[in-house]
Design a protein around this motif. Structure first.
Motif, PDB file in Angstrom:
ATOM      1  N   GLN A 123      -6.470  -1.388 -26.294  1.00 55.31           N
ATOM      2  CA  GLN A 123      -6.677  -0.262 -25.390  1.00 55.31           C
ATOM      3  C   GLN A 123      -6.079  -0.633 -24.036  1.00 55.31           C
ATOM      4  N   PRO A 124      -5.832   0.360 -23.151  1.00 53.72           N
ATOM      5  CA  PRO A 124      -5.325   0.000 -21.821  1.00 53.72           C
ATOM      6  C   PRO A 124      -6.205  -1.072 -21.184  1.00 53.72           C
ATOM      7  N   THR A 125      -5.569  -2.093 -20.653  1.00 53.70           N
ATOM      8  CA  THR A 125      -6.288  -3.290 -20.274  1.00 53.70           C
ATOM      9  C   THR A 125      -7.154  -3.064 -19.033  1.00 53.70           C
ATOM     10  N   GLY A 126      -8.156  -3.937 -18.861  1.00 57.50           N
ATOM     11  CA  GLY A 126      -9.143  -3.745 -17.802  1.00 57.50           C
ATOM     12  C   GLY A 126      -8.552  -3.591 -16.414  1.00 57.50           C
ATOM     13  N   LEU A 127      -7.486  -4.345 -16.150  1.00 62.75           N
ATOM     14  CA  LEU A 127      -6.931  -4.331 -14.799  1.00 62.75           C
ATOM     15  C   LEU A 127      -6.492  -2.938 -14.377  1.00 62.75           C
ATOM     16  N   VAL A 128      -5.941  -2.157 -15.317  1.00 64.51           N
ATOM     17  CA  VAL A 128      -5.400  -0.860 -14.916  1.00 64.51           C
ATOM     18  C   VAL A 128      -6.479   0.198 -14.829  1.00 64.51           C
ATOM     19  N   ARG A 129      -7.721  -0.163 -15.149  1.00 63.51           N
ATOM     20  CA  ARG A 129      -8.784   0.821 -14.995  1.00 63.51           C
ATOM     21  C   ARG A 129      -9.373   0.781 -13.600  1.00 63.51           C
ATOM     22  N   THR A 130      -8.885  -0.127 -12.781  1.00 63.65           N
ATOM     23  CA  THR A 130      -9.351  -0.186 -11.390  1.00 63.65           C
ATOM     24  C   THR A 130      -8.247   0.367 -10.494  1.00 63.65           C
ATOM     25  N   PRO A 131      -8.629   0.862  -9.314  1.00 61.32           N
ATOM     26  CA  PRO A 131      -7.582   1.363  -8.420  1.00 61.32           C
ATOM     27  C   PRO A 131      -6.594   0.273  -8.010  1.00 61.32           C
ATOM     28  N   CYS A 132      -7.057  -0.976  -7.911  1.00 61.74           N
ATOM     29  CA  CYS A 132      -6.153  -2.046  -7.479  1.00 61.74           C
ATOM     30  C   CYS A 132      -5.020  -2.268  -8.478  1.00 61.74           C
ATOM     31  N   GLY A 133      -5.302  -2.027  -9.756  1.00 64.14           N
ATOM     32  CA  GLY A 133      -4.272  -2.268 -10.755  1.00 64.14           C
ATOM     33  C   GLY A 133      -3.088  -1.340 -10.630  1.00 64.14           C
ATOM     34  N   LEU A 134      -3.319  -0.164 -10.029  1.00 70.08           N
ATOM     35  CA  LEU A 134      -2.257   0.828  -9.922  1.00 70.08           C
ATOM     36  C   LEU A 134      -1.833   1.050  -8.475  1.00 70.08           C
ATOM     37  N   CYS A 135      -2.367   0.217  -7.574  1.00 69.67           N
ATOM     38  CA  CYS A 135      -2.178   0.496  -6.155  1.00 69.67           C
ATOM     39  C   CYS A 135      -0.751   0.221  -5.710  1.00 69.67           C
ATOM     40  N   PRO A 136      -0.115   1.155  -5.001  1.00 70.17           N
ATOM     41  CA  PRO A 136       1.252   0.908  -4.543  1.00 70.17           C
ATOM     42  C   PRO A 136       1.333  -0.071  -3.378  1.00 70.17           C
ATOM     43  N   VAL A 137       0.218  -0.255  -2.647  1.00 66.96           N
ATOM     44  CA  VAL A 137       0.257  -1.153  -1.499  1.00 66.96           C
ATOM     45  C   VAL A 137      -0.591  -2.394  -1.752  1.00 66.96           C
ATOM     46  N   PHE A 138      -0.671  -2.805  -2.998  1.00 69.17           N
ATOM     47  CA  PHE A 138      -1.501  -3.937  -3.399  1.00 69.17           C
ATOM     48  C   PHE A 138      -1.186  -5.186  -2.592  1.00 69.17           C
ATOM     49  N   ASP A 139       0.115  -5.417  -2.344  1.00 72.59           N
ATOM     50  CA  ASP A 139       0.481  -6.667  -1.686  1.00 72.59           C
ATOM     51  C   ASP A 139       0.144  -6.652  -0.205  1.00 72.59           C
ATOM     52  N   ASP A 140      -0.047  -5.462   0.372  1.00 76.91           N
ATOM     53  CA  ASP A 140      -0.322  -5.410   1.806  1.00 76.91           C
ATOM     54  C   ASP A 140      -1.804  -5.469   2.106  1.00 76.91           C
ATOM     55  N   CYS A 141      -2.620  -5.478   1.038  1.00 75.59           N
ATOM     56  CA  CYS A 141      -4.053  -5.322   1.258  1.00 75.59           C
ATOM     57  C   CYS A 141      -4.707  -6.674   1.456  1.00 75.59           C
ATOM     58  N   HIS A 142      -5.435  -6.848   2.549  1.00 70.59           N
ATOM     59  CA  HIS A 142      -6.287  -8.024   2.696  1.00 70.59           C
ATOM     60  C   HIS A 142      -7.418  -7.686   3.643  1.00 70.59           C
ATOM     61  N   GLU A 143      -8.499  -8.430   3.528  1.00 69.12           N
ATOM     62  CA  GLU A 143      -9.697  -8.124   4.314  1.00 69.12           C
ATOM     63  C   GLU A 143      -9.385  -8.276   5.786  1.00 69.12           C
ATOM     64  N   GLY A 144      -9.816  -7.288   6.572  1.00 70.88           N
ATOM     65  CA  GLY A 144      -9.573  -7.367   8.008  1.00 70.88           C
ATOM     66  C   GLY A 144      -8.265  -6.744   8.428  1.00 70.88           C
ATOM     67  N   GLY A 145      -7.444  -6.349   7.470  1.00 70.66           N
ATOM     68  CA  GLY A 145      -6.186  -5.717   7.842  1.00 70.66           C
ATOM     69  C   GLY A 145      -6.336  -4.206   7.879  1.00 70.66           C
ATOM     70  N   GLU A 146      -5.217  -3.535   8.103  1.00 71.37           N
ATOM     71  CA  GLU A 146      -5.282  -2.075   8.137  1.00 71.37           C
ATOM     72  C   GLU A 146      -5.585  -1.523   6.769  1.00 71.37           C
ATOM     73  N   ILE A 147      -5.042  -2.173   5.755  1.00 68.24           N
ATOM     74  CA  ILE A 147      -5.368  -1.785   4.385  1.00 68.24           C
ATOM     75  C   ILE A 147      -6.270  -2.889   3.839  1.00 68.24           C
ATOM     76  N   SER A 148      -7.510  -2.552   3.563  1.00 69.84           N
ATOM     77  CA  SER A 148      -8.429  -3.567   3.057  1.00 69.84           C
ATOM     78  C   SER A 148      -9.358  -2.929   2.050  1.00 69.84           C
ATOM     79  N   PRO A 149     -10.032  -3.761   1.242  1.00 70.61           N
ATOM     80  CA  PRO A 149     -10.929  -3.162   0.249  1.00 70.61           C
ATOM     81  C   PRO A 149     -12.012  -2.305   0.893  1.00 70.61           C
ATOM     82  N   SER A 150     -12.448  -2.695   2.099  1.00 69.23           N
ATOM     83  CA  SER A 150     -13.552  -1.953   2.694  1.00 69.23           C
ATOM     84  C   SER A 150     -13.166  -0.537   3.072  1.00 69.23           C
ATOM     85  N   ASN A 151     -11.895  -0.343   3.511  1.00 68.06           N
ATOM     86  CA  ASN A 151     -11.550   1.009   3.936  1.00 68.06           C
ATOM     87  C   ASN A 151     -10.542   1.663   3.000  1.00 68.06           C
TER      88      ASN A 151
END
Lengths: 530, 291
Positions: B253-281
């Motif tokens: 079945q489609p693997t677990g990673l792609v069932r989360t928004p992070c698996g399909l996120c176009p800005v995955f590499d720019d995301c880190h805690e405390g930055g403009e793109i972060s998991p919190s926001n």
């Protein structure tokens, strides 16, 4: 240890053991083996707290200690490895597996051992019996012998193992604390343990004190003969079980239920004879398989042979033929199955992220290894402009690589072949790091959501406590409803939404962990065979 | 009476005379004449004059220049084509010859014959009265220089449906597993017949075309192929082999990673805690959680 792994380990340590342990743990992860003084100096935490944190880490097997590198007299050095800490993510899966295999008793045994790290057998049995008794009806209690038998079964099937003996200063040079399988690893000590679980009653203080005193005396009197022999959960065995499950479900998806049952039988038969790092099981004869099939599957012998032939002919190569004696010797190709599952995972990621046409290009490159741009367009039957676009997107995400083959020594672009290719192993490693980052993101989001609604959560907890105490002391219904109404309706909604969010994030973490498991197994299996 | 050898007096300095003589010789020997023959006939002719005459005839298009194992041959040109060529100059004539020689494969140059649709950017021209070869036009998938992706998609889906239904029928038949698997296979010939009978294609499709479509289904992961040995003469067999295709189920079945928004996120590499793109926001997470 990559940055993503360290970040995830830090979050897991924080959630399970608190911030002090997190600081000490991440410091050890980043810094390698260090002695006590260095740790204190560099983290700025007091000696007492550092000692306690190290105890916690050692208790859970996350940290090993050995004598210093400078010689026999130098201070002990402590070292952490992120593998063990990342296992914390998989605890729910271990507990659930124990539940399906050994029922509630097994589930609680594993849960206790995971929470405590190491424990003696008698201690475990007593605690589990008490917990089970707590949930039973009034007047009934769980006998120790039942729990003991469950414990024995877990040890027999190697899901539990003894902790390695703590030799003083073992001159081991291994960097990773691998759980050695020493002799007596699975030997159950002779333990005298008779009794039943005790129900914890909500008693008054005086009675409490008496009970506590009684319990202390009990433990002093009843030394059960297994002091110093601690037990821990054998993660490798659980991983073998998960790997078998993955292979069986892949066969069920691709072929049918009966084929998957045959593969399950074969794997069960070779549980004890196959080493964990083997690429395929020992050869099993068709006669043996026929005899070991579960009785509910009453298939005649020629039909079994047909199923086995179909399994061999399948392009996924789950099962291979190793000879003709005994009606045909068959093996399960575990390494090949894992490689195919990892490949399917990669294809699934590309498909969901970039669309089915990009997935077509990706699968095409996996099959044909090296192709020029023109050939990609022709085979995949995608117009040139779109194919170029998709290839460049995949290239920028590092899912596809470019191989240059020059015709002339000066690598002139007009005289060089540019071939697109996919390398499965490095791509799997990259995706694994993405998985770690994803889980860390999910955990952080969960902590953030809880922090946002902290005030509301505390209020609801207080109200629940008040309700519980009122109910216990027999209050009237009006008082209860009055207390319940202290939470307004929108707040209730918010709480409900929060609960849903947290559950969703939790289950997402478990799902990503499944992907992590597949990719890790494939990478480890490839590393050990190459 | 004495025999008087009447020698045809050729005025050697008259170029036209020389040319006419050469033409006569060519007509005498329709298979072509060599330099040697001309020399024998007019021994007093200087090689230079001979060459000039020959060149003139060639440029006028009245002579054909050929080469055989012993040397050069001059042959009378076909009157019809000679008249055609009267108006064109040397270069065009050469090109015309090359095109004709190339037959129906066309050639890349710059004359005035019918332009032909083609798969690459190069323009290809060929003689009007010939049928263009498949490799040049791009085959059935191109119409007027456009790749017909919808047509390919439709064929793709139809082939897949055919194979899928065949596999389902085989599964439901509840026979022994070997029979089930064998009956779920379809040869490329069967698929070709089915598609032809469907009539969705205005162009005639060959079995090779259908096989390229089936290959794309393999790359989609929906179909698998095996090759079996077949007796020569069996319908659909090529070189003693037949290709069999079968619809398959996905292995996971489609693997677990792609069932989360992070698996399909176009800005995955720019995301880190405390930055403009972060998991919190993260807005993708918020949407996904409220779904």
């Amino acid at each position: 240890m990559t940055a993503q792994e360290v970040r995830l380990c830090g979050l897991l340590l924080r959630e399970h053991f608190g911030e002090v342990v997190e600081k000490v743990g991440t410091h050890l992860l980043k810094g390698g083996a260090q002695n006590l003084r260095t740790i204190i100096h560099e983290t700025g935490i007091s000696l007492d707290l550092v000692k306690k944190s190290l105890c916690v880490l050692v208790q859970h097997g996350a940290c090993v200690f050995r004598s210093g590198r400078k010689g026999a007299g130098s201070p002990t050095e402590y070292q952490t490895c992120c593998d063990r800490i990342l296992r914390i993510l998989r605890y729910p899966r271990y507990i659930y597996t124990a539940k399906t295999l050994y029922g509630d008793t097994g589930e609680l045994i594993i849960e206790e051992l995971l929470q405590r790290g190491h424990m003696t057998m008698s201690g475990t049995i007593k605690t589990v019996a008490d917990r089970l008794t707590q949930n039973m009806e009034e007047g009934r209690s769980m006998d120790y012998s039942e729990v003991s038998s469950a414990f024995f079964r877990l040890v027999e099937t190697h899901f539990l193992q003894r902790c390695p003996p703590l030799a003083g200063a073992e001159p081991k040079d291994s960097a990773t604390p691998a759980a050695p399988s020493f002799p007596d690893c699975y030997k159950v000590p002779h333990v005298t343990l008779v009794g039943r679980g005790k129900r914890q009653l909500a008693s008054e203080d005086g009675e409490d004190q008496r009970n506590a005193k009684k319990a202390k005396m009990d433990s002093q009197v009843g030394t059960h003969g297994d002091e110093g022999i601690c037990w821990q959960v054998n993660f490798e065995r659980f991983h073998l079980h998960f790997r078998d499950q993955a292979i069986i479900s892949a066969v069920a998806n691709k072929l049918d239920q009966t084929s998957s049952e045959i593969v399950r039988t074969m794997l069960r038969m070779s549980e004890v004879t196959t080493s964990p790092t083997a690429t395929c099981t020992k050869p099993l004869s068709a006669n043996e398989i026929f005899r070991s099939l579960p009785t509910s599957y009453n298939i005649p012998r020629p039909i079994l042979d047909q199923y086995l032939t179909l399994l061999i002919d399948d392009p996924m190569e789950f099962v291979g033929k190793a000879g003709e004696s005994g009606g045909g010797m068959y093996v399960v190709n575990m390494h090949r199955a894992l490689a195919n599952l990892a490949r399917a995972t990669l294809e699934s990621v590309v498909q969901e992220r970039f669309g089915s046409r990009s997935a077509r290009i990706f699968r095409l490159l996996l099959r044909k290894r090296h192709l020029e741009q023109k050939q990609v367009e022709d085979f995949a039957m995608i117009p040139a402009k779109e194919a170029k676009d998709m290839l460049y997107t995949l290239l920028s995400q590092n899912l596809v690589q470019l191989q240059e083959i020059p015709k002339t020594p000066d690598y002139a672009p007009s005289r060089t072949f540019y071939l697109y290719t996919v390398n499965q192993l490095p791509t799997a490693r990259m995706l694994l790091q993405n998985c770690y980052k994803t889980v860390a993101n999910l955990v952080e989001r969960r902590l953030f959501e809880s922090k946002e609604s902290k005030r509301l959560l505390e209020k609801s907890q207080r109200i629940e406590a008040i309700l519980a105490s009122l109910q216990a002391s027999g209050a009237e219904p009006e008082q209860l409803t009055e207390v319940e109404e202290m939470i307004t309706a929108p707040e209730k909604q918010q709480l409900e939404a929060l609960r849903l969010h947290i559950n969703k994030l939790d289950s997402a973490e478990n799902q990503v962990d499944e992907t992590i498991f597949l990719l890790e197994s494939y990478i480890n299996s490839t590393a050990s065979t190459s | 009476m004495a025999e008087v050898k009447v020698k045809k007096e050729t005025n050697l300095s008259d170029a036209t005379e020389v040319e006419n003589r050469i033409k006569q010789l060519c007509q005498q020997f329709p298979h072509g004449i060599t330099d040697q023959v001309i020399q024998n006939d007019m021994p007093q002719l200087e090689p230079q004059q001979r060459a000039m005459a020959i060149n003139k005839l060639l440029s006028l298009g009245q002579l054909d220049l050929l080469r055989n194992s012993s040397g050069l041959l001059y042959r009378m040109k076909d009157v019809q084509s000679a008249s055609k060529m009267k108006g064109s100059d040397n270069q065009e004539k050469l090109v015309y010859q090359v095109i004709e020689d190339a037959g129906n494969k066309g050639s890349k140059t710059w004359i005035i014959h019918m332009p032909v649709r083609c798969a690459s950017k190069k323009k290809v021209y060929m003689l009007y009265n010939l049928q263009p070869d498949r490799s040049v036009t791009g085959g059935a998938w191109y119409s007027d220089q456009d790749f017909e992706s919808e047509f390919v998609e439709v064929l793709n889906q139809q082939c897949f449906k055919f194979l899928q239904s065949k596999a389902e029928v085989a599964r439901d038949s509840k026979q022994s597993p070997m029979v089930q698997r064998n009956s779920s296979f379809a040869t490329s010939h069967e698929v070709w017949k089915y598609i032809s009978e469907l009539g969705i294609s205005k162009v005639d499709l060959s079995m090779d075309d259908i096989e390229t479509i089936l290959n794309t289904l393999i790359y989609d992961g929906k179909v698998e192929m095996t090759v079996i040995a077949a007796k020569e003469g069996t319908v659909g067999s090529v070189d003693g082999q037949m290709k069999l295709y079968r619809g398959v189920n996905p292995v996971i079945q489609p693997t677990g990673l792609v069932r989360t928004p992070c698996g399909l996120c176009p800005v995955f590499d720019d995301c880190h805690e405390g930055g403009e793109i972060s998991p919190s926001n993260c807005i993708y997470m918020t949407e996904w959680l409220d779904f």
